[in-house]
Design a protein around this motif. Structure first.
Motif, short mmCIF file in Angstrom:
data_model
loop_
_atom_site.label_atom_id
_atom_site.label_comp_id
_atom_site.label_asym_id
_atom_site.label_seq_id
_atom_site.Cartn_x
_atom_site.Cartn_y
_atom_site.Cartn_z
N GLU A 135 -4.70 9.06 -11.23
CA GLU A 135 -3.55 9.52 -11.99
C GLU A 135 -3.55 11.03 -11.87
OE1 GLU A 135 -2.43 9.44 -16.60
OE2 GLU A 135 -2.62 7.43 -15.72
N ILE A 136 -2.40 11.59 -11.49
CA ILE A 136 -2.34 13.04 -11.28
C ILE A 136 -1.22 13.65 -12.13
CG2 ILE A 136 -3.35 12.93 -8.97
CD1 ILE A 136 -0.45 13.42 -7.88
N PRO B 194 2.50 9.13 -13.71
CA PRO B 194 3.20 8.36 -14.75
C PRO B 194 4.21 9.16 -15.56
CG PRO B 194 0.90 8.67 -15.33
CD PRO B 194 1.06 9.18 -13.94
N GLU B 195 4.00 10.47 -15.72
CA GLU B 195 4.93 11.24 -16.54
C GLU B 195 6.29 11.42 -15.86
OE1 GLU B 195 3.93 15.81 -16.51
OE2 GLU B 195 2.05 14.69 -16.41
N ARG B 196 6.38 11.15 -14.56
CA ARG B 196 7.66 11.23 -13.84
C ARG B 196 8.36 9.87 -13.73
NH1 ARG B 196 10.33 15.00 -11.05
NH2 ARG B 196 10.38 13.68 -9.22
N ARG B 197 7.70 8.83 -14.19
CA ARG B 197 8.19 7.48 -13.99
C ARG B 197 9.53 7.23 -14.68
NH1 ARG B 197 5.15 6.36 -11.64
NH2 ARG B 197 3.44 5.14 -12.35
N VAL C 57 0.86 -1.18 0.00
CA VAL C 57 0.00 0.00 0.00
C VAL C 57 0.90 1.23 0.00
CG1 VAL C 57 -1.87 1.22 1.17
CG2 VAL C 57 -1.73 -1.29 1.31
N GLU C 58 0.81 1.99 -1.08
CA GLU C 58 1.68 3.16 -1.28
C GLU C 58 0.82 4.41 -1.44
OE1 GLU C 58 4.42 4.73 -0.81
OE2 GLU C 58 5.76 3.63 -2.13
N ASP C 59 1.35 5.54 -0.98
CA ASP C 59 0.60 6.78 -1.13
C ASP C 59 0.71 7.35 -2.54
OD1 ASP C 59 3.30 7.45 -0.85
OD2 ASP C 59 2.98 9.04 0.61
N ILE C 60 1.93 7.32 -3.11
CA ILE C 60 2.13 7.91 -4.43
C ILE C 60 3.29 7.21 -5.12
CG2 ILE C 60 3.63 9.74 -3.49
CD1 ILE C 60 2.42 11.62 -5.65
#
Length: 186
Positions: free
Chosen positions: A154-155, A138-141, A104-107
């Protein structure tokens, strides 16, 4: 803004309201319940500290028996950028061999820290590892192969706080997810 008005001047905008959080967490609980069998041995691993509120609310929406455990992992200092060094501050206590692990992850931001944790936990021979995250950027992945099995929202690539997420240990108790004004962290 309602609750948490003491932080009103620090928040640029609310991107996920308390009501939207509650609704989506209820849906995630249903998705997770459907993904497992009633007799599965499931360990919910909360990644401290940001995921505490999310895990508490999510666990109540899962209609299966679960065991709680906690891990404190750090790759951040007091700034907004990851140091790149992953440290295990508190390891989990449960033996996960032949058990289903639900992280369980926050972000999930770059994915570096979580990838390190997942790789390490695979060496402990769990039956399965699934990831649920409240927020995904996802754009920072950087770790492109790392994806959550269950994703709340998704933010965009903005600095967010609230509902467990912090900046310099503040704002965790906000009942919503908000964008922190740049002047607060620059």
């Amino acid at each position: 803004m309602g609750k948490n008005t003491v932080f009103a001047d620090d928040i640029e905008e609310i991107i996920i309201s308390e009501e939207k959080l509650k609704t989506r967490i209820r849906e995630l609980g249903e998705e997770i319940t459907a993904a497992y069998n009633e007799d599965d041995d499931i360990v919910m691993l909360c990644i401290l500290r940001g995921a505490v509120l999310f895990m508490a609310d999510l666990a109540r929406e899962i209609d299966l028996p679960v065991v709680f455990d906690f891990m404190d992992v750090s790759s951040y200092g007091a700034s907004t950028e990851s140091s790149g060094v992953v440290r295990i501050i508190k390891d989990m206590e449960e033996n996960i061999e032949d058990r289903h692990l639900l992280i369980v992850e926050d972000i999930i931001d770059t994915g570096r820290t979580l990838k390190h944790v997942v790789d390490m936990l695979h060496t402990r021979s769990p039956k399965s590892i699934k990831i649920v995250t409240l927020l995904d950027k996802p754009e920072r992945r950087v770790q492109k192969e790392l994806e959550a099995d269950f994703n709340g929202f998704e933010i965009p690539d903005k600095f967010v706080v609230g509902y467990g997420l912090d900046f310099a240990e503040k704002y965790r108790n906000l009942s919503f997810i908000g964008v922190l004004k740049e002047k607060m962290y620059s």
